[in-house]
Design a protein around this motif. Sequence first.
Motif, PDB file in Angstrom:
ATOM      1  N   TYR A 172      26.357 -31.620  23.211  1.00 59.36           N
ATOM      2  CA  TYR A 172      25.469 -32.559  23.896  1.00 59.36           C
ATOM      3  C   TYR A 172      25.550 -32.252  25.385  1.00 59.36           C
ATOM      4  O   TYR A 172      26.640 -32.082  25.942  1.00 59.36           O
ATOM      5  CB  TYR A 172      25.914 -34.001  23.632  1.00 59.36           C
ATOM      6  CG  TYR A 172      25.253 -35.005  24.540  1.00 59.36           C
ATOM      7  CD1 TYR A 172      23.936 -35.409  24.311  1.00 59.36           C
ATOM      8  CD2 TYR A 172      25.934 -35.525  25.637  1.00 59.36           C
ATOM      9  CE1 TYR A 172      23.319 -36.317  25.162  1.00 59.36           C
ATOM     10  CE2 TYR A 172      25.320 -36.438  26.480  1.00 59.36           C
ATOM     11  CZ  TYR A 172      24.015 -36.823  26.234  1.00 59.36           C
ATOM     12  OH  TYR A 172      23.404 -37.722  27.077  1.00 59.36           O
ATOM     13  N   ALA A 173      24.400 -32.157  26.041  1.00 59.74           N
ATOM     14  CA  ALA A 173      24.364 -31.852  27.464  1.00 59.74           C
ATOM     15  C   ALA A 173      23.465 -32.850  28.188  1.00 59.74           C
ATOM     16  O   ALA A 173      22.447 -33.297  27.645  1.00 59.74           O
ATOM     17  CB  ALA A 173      23.841 -30.430  27.692  1.00 59.74           C
ATOM     18  N   GLY A 202      15.949 -35.061  30.680  1.00 56.58           N
ATOM     19  CA  GLY A 202      16.820 -35.947  29.926  1.00 56.58           C
ATOM     20  C   GLY A 202      17.945 -35.230  29.222  1.00 56.58           C
ATOM     21  O   GLY A 202      18.359 -34.137  29.618  1.00 56.58           O
ATOM     22  N   SER A 203      18.435 -35.838  28.152  1.00 55.94           N
ATOM     23  CA  SER A 203      19.546 -35.272  27.388  1.00 55.94           C
ATOM     24  C   SER A 203      19.086 -34.087  26.540  1.00 55.94           C
ATOM     25  O   SER A 203      17.926 -34.014  26.135  1.00 55.94           O
ATOM     26  CB  SER A 203      20.144 -36.343  26.472  1.00 55.94           C
ATOM     27  OG  SER A 203      20.536 -37.465  27.223  1.00 55.94           O
ATOM     28  N   PHE A 204      20.029 -33.182  26.264  1.00 58.90           N
ATOM     29  CA  PHE A 204      19.745 -32.001  25.461  1.00 58.90           C
ATOM     30  C   PHE A 204      20.800 -31.840  24.367  1.00 58.90           C
ATOM     31  O   PHE A 204      21.958 -32.250  24.522  1.00 58.90           O
ATOM     32  CB  PHE A 204      19.769 -30.732  26.322  1.00 58.90           C
ATOM     33  CG  PHE A 204      18.592 -30.583  27.245  1.00 58.90           C
ATOM     34  CD1 PHE A 204      17.510 -29.783  26.906  1.00 58.90           C
ATOM     35  CD2 PHE A 204      18.568 -31.240  28.474  1.00 58.90           C
ATOM     36  CE1 PHE A 204      16.437 -29.641  27.755  1.00 58.90           C
ATOM     37  CE2 PHE A 204      17.498 -31.105  29.336  1.00 58.90           C
ATOM     38  CZ  PHE A 204      16.425 -30.304  28.974  1.00 58.90           C
ATOM     39  N   ALA A 264      36.638 -15.074  24.115  1.00 60.73           N
ATOM     40  CA  ALA A 264      35.293 -15.312  23.585  1.00 60.73           C
ATOM     41  C   ALA A 264      34.387 -15.743  24.737  1.00 60.73           C
ATOM     42  O   ALA A 264      34.832 -16.437  25.660  1.00 60.73           O
ATOM     43  CB  ALA A 264      35.321 -16.379  22.501  1.00 60.73           C
ATOM     44  N   HIS A 265      33.144 -15.340  24.672  1.00 61.59           N
ATOM     45  CA  HIS A 265      32.196 -15.640  25.737  1.00 61.59           C
ATOM     46  C   HIS A 265      30.950 -16.305  25.156  1.00 61.59           C
ATOM     47  O   HIS A 265      30.509 -15.965  24.043  1.00 61.59           O
ATOM     48  CB  HIS A 265      31.798 -14.360  26.472  1.00 61.59           C
ATOM     49  CG  HIS A 265      32.963 -13.639  27.089  1.00 61.59           C
ATOM     50  ND1 HIS A 265      33.459 -13.961  28.334  1.00 61.59           N
ATOM     51  CD2 HIS A 265      33.748 -12.631  26.621  1.00 61.59           C
ATOM     52  CE1 HIS A 265      34.490 -13.178  28.617  1.00 61.59           C
ATOM     53  NE2 HIS A 265      34.683 -12.351  27.583  1.00 61.59           N
ATOM     54  N   ALA A 266      30.402 -17.251  25.915  1.00 65.68           N
ATOM     55  CA  ALA A 266      29.120 -17.858  25.556  1.00 65.68           C
ATOM     56  C   ALA A 266      28.038 -16.853  25.917  1.00 65.68           C
ATOM     57  O   ALA A 266      27.826 -16.548  27.097  1.00 65.68           O
ATOM     58  CB  ALA A 266      28.927 -19.158  26.317  1.00 65.68           C
ATOM     59  N   VAL A 267      27.363 -16.316  24.914  1.00 62.41           N
ATOM     60  CA  VAL A 267      26.448 -15.190  25.129  1.00 62.41           C
ATOM     61  C   VAL A 267      25.011 -15.655  25.341  1.00 62.41           C
ATOM     62  O   VAL A 267      24.338 -15.236  26.281  1.00 62.41           O
ATOM     63  CB  VAL A 267      26.527 -14.207  23.940  1.00 62.41           C
ATOM     64  CG1 VAL A 267      25.507 -13.087  24.103  1.00 62.41           C
ATOM     65  CG2 VAL A 267      27.932 -13.638  23.833  1.00 62.41           C
ATOM     66  N   THR A 268      24.527 -16.500  24.468  1.00 67.80           N
ATOM     67  CA  THR A 268      23.153 -16.970  24.574  1.00 67.80           C
ATOM     68  C   THR A 268      23.074 -18.364  23.974  1.00 67.80           C
ATOM     69  O   THR A 268      23.957 -18.779  23.221  1.00 67.80           O
ATOM     70  CB  THR A 268      22.179 -16.005  23.868  1.00 67.80           C
ATOM     71  OG1 THR A 268      20.829 -16.407  24.113  1.00 67.80           O
ATOM     72  CG2 THR A 268      22.419 -15.981  22.367  1.00 67.80           C
ATOM     73  N   ALA A 269      22.010 -19.091  24.315  1.00 67.01           N
ATOM     74  CA  ALA A 269      21.933 -20.482  23.865  1.00 67.01           C
ATOM     75  C   ALA A 269      20.481 -20.917  23.722  1.00 67.01           C
ATOM     76  O   ALA A 269      19.564 -20.317  24.303  1.00 67.01           O
ATOM     77  CB  ALA A 269      22.652 -21.400  24.852  1.00 67.01           C
ATOM     78  N   CYS A 270      20.307 -21.963  22.933  1.00 64.31           N
ATOM     79  CA  CYS A 270      19.017 -22.635  22.798  1.00 64.31           C
ATOM     80  C   CYS A 270      19.271 -24.125  23.006  1.00 64.31           C
ATOM     81  O   CYS A 270      20.225 -24.679  22.451  1.00 64.31           O
ATOM     82  CB  CYS A 270      18.416 -22.389  21.415  1.00 64.31           C
ATOM     83  SG  CYS A 270      16.881 -23.288  21.111  1.00 64.31           S
ATOM     84  N   ALA A 271      18.459 -24.766  23.828  1.00 69.18           N
ATOM     85  CA  ALA A 271      18.624 -26.197  24.099  1.00 69.18           C
ATOM     86  C   ALA A 271      17.299 -26.904  23.887  1.00 69.18           C
ATOM     87  O   ALA A 271      16.235 -26.400  24.280  1.00 69.18           O
ATOM     88  CB  ALA A 271      19.116 -26.415  25.529  1.00 69.18           C
ATOM     89  N   ILE A 272      17.367 -28.085  23.273  1.00 70.74           N
ATOM     90  CA  ILE A 272      16.169 -28.863  22.995  1.00 70.74           C
ATOM     91  C   ILE A 272      16.390 -30.290  23.502  1.00 70.74           C
ATOM     92  O   ILE A 272      17.463 -30.866  23.301  1.00 70.74           O
ATOM     93  CB  ILE A 272      15.839 -28.852  21.489  1.00 70.74           C
ATOM     94  CG1 ILE A 272      14.509 -29.549  21.217  1.00 70.74           C
ATOM     95  CG2 ILE A 272      16.943 -29.473  20.668  1.00 70.74           C
ATOM     96  CD1 ILE A 272      14.009 -29.368  19.800  1.00 70.74           C
ATOM     97  N   PRO A 273      15.402 -30.874  24.193  1.00 69.85           N
ATOM     98  CA  PRO A 273      15.553 -32.259  24.647  1.00 69.85           C
ATOM     99  C   PRO A 273      15.622 -33.206  23.446  1.00 69.85           C
ATOM    100  O   PRO A 273      14.951 -32.997  22.435  1.00 69.85           O
ATOM    101  CB  PRO A 273      14.276 -32.512  25.464  1.00 69.85           C
ATOM    102  CG  PRO A 273      13.721 -31.166  25.780  1.00 69.85           C
ATOM    103  CD  PRO A 273      14.134 -30.280  24.646  1.00 69.85           C
ATOM    104  N   ILE A 274      16.436 -34.242  23.587  1.00 66.90           N
ATOM    105  CA  ILE A 274      16.601 -35.224  22.513  1.00 66.90           C
ATOM    106  C   ILE A 274      16.345 -36.626  23.067  1.00 66.90           C
ATOM    107  O   ILE A 274      16.342 -36.845  24.278  1.00 66.90           O
ATOM    108  CB  ILE A 274      17.995 -35.145  21.872  1.00 66.90           C
ATOM    109  CG1 ILE A 274      19.085 -35.276  22.932  1.00 66.90           C
ATOM    110  CG2 ILE A 274      18.156 -33.851  21.089  1.00 66.90           C
ATOM    111  CD1 ILE A 274      20.494 -35.353  22.395  1.00 66.90           C
ATOM    112  N   TYR A 275      16.170 -37.572  22.150  1.00 66.60           N
ATOM    113  CA  TYR A 275      15.872 -38.957  22.503  1.00 66.60           C
ATOM    114  C   TYR A 275      16.958 -39.526  23.412  1.00 66.60           C
ATOM    115  O   TYR A 275      16.693 -39.963  24.532  1.00 66.60           O
ATOM    116  CB  TYR A 275      15.714 -39.758  21.208  1.00 66.60           C
ATOM    117  CG  TYR A 275      15.418 -41.223  21.353  1.00 66.60           C
ATOM    118  CD1 TYR A 275      14.829 -41.762  22.501  1.00 66.60           C
ATOM    119  CD2 TYR A 275      15.723 -42.088  20.301  1.00 66.60           C
ATOM    120  CE1 TYR A 275      14.563 -43.119  22.597  1.00 66.60           C
ATOM    121  CE2 TYR A 275      15.444 -43.447  20.389  1.00 66.60           C
ATOM    122  CZ  TYR A 275      14.878 -43.954  21.533  1.00 66.60           C
ATOM    123  OH  TYR A 275      14.616 -45.292  21.621  1.00 66.60           O
TER     124      TYR A 275
END
Length: 273
Positions: free
Chosen positions: A107-108, A139-141, A155-166
Amino acid sequence: MDHGIPPLSGADNFSAANDLAALLECLICAADQHIIPAPAAAPDHPSITDALDALLIAAQDLEVIPGMSLADHLWTHAAPLQSGEVASTLIRRGRPRHPIPGFLLLYAVDARSPLLYLPQRQPLRVRDGIELAHEAAGGSFLALIRCEAAADGRAHAVTACAIPIYHARRFVPVSASLDRDVLRALEHLQVALDAHGAECAIRRELPFFRTGPTRLTLSLSLPGRATREIHLGVAGDERSGHSAASLPPIDFLVTLANWDDGTFIDWLGKTLP
């Protein structure tokens, strides 16, 4: 429940896991996080822990590769990435020349590629950037981050997908700020209907990453009557060029104009039993 998403099974698992948007959508649907159930069906107020736990449970039925559950390679906190837990897991379970990825599901409070802003923590930097769906919604993601073990043993964070949420307790994907206003109004409607013995569930329809208006379905259930569905479209930007005619049949298209002048609320009041 059939969510309309093909299962991640067999040899297709690893390739599907590389498509973060598809995997995130699959997890949300498998955990029913795109649905706000009627109060009678879920009387307790959910917490962010409840929502994340539901996603972890759903991940048990998906596989990173055949025979290896996604749940065993999924973390819902960023701390295991810094502590080395993610790295040790990926190294221990990896195969020569065929490394197995790990995933953070977080959650971001905001996402601005390449940074993911986490509550009460330092921002997480994603090496190759973040794919942002409907960034203007703000808003929140909810973000899914692919992690890989490197030669240095970390370990490394390589790539990401984020979607807005309610919001933090409801991981219902949204495409615009108007979606949140409409969902908030519909939640109040659920409570009002519940007081009269009617159950109303709200479902955000697939796909979450499409362009055009958000699709919402209200499922109304009254004692002694068949379940009735009301189909809504929510267009947060009237200049987008999308219209009701470009969609599958809907009963009402909510726009900024008819939201602000109360036309939608009036229509809803007249439409409901």
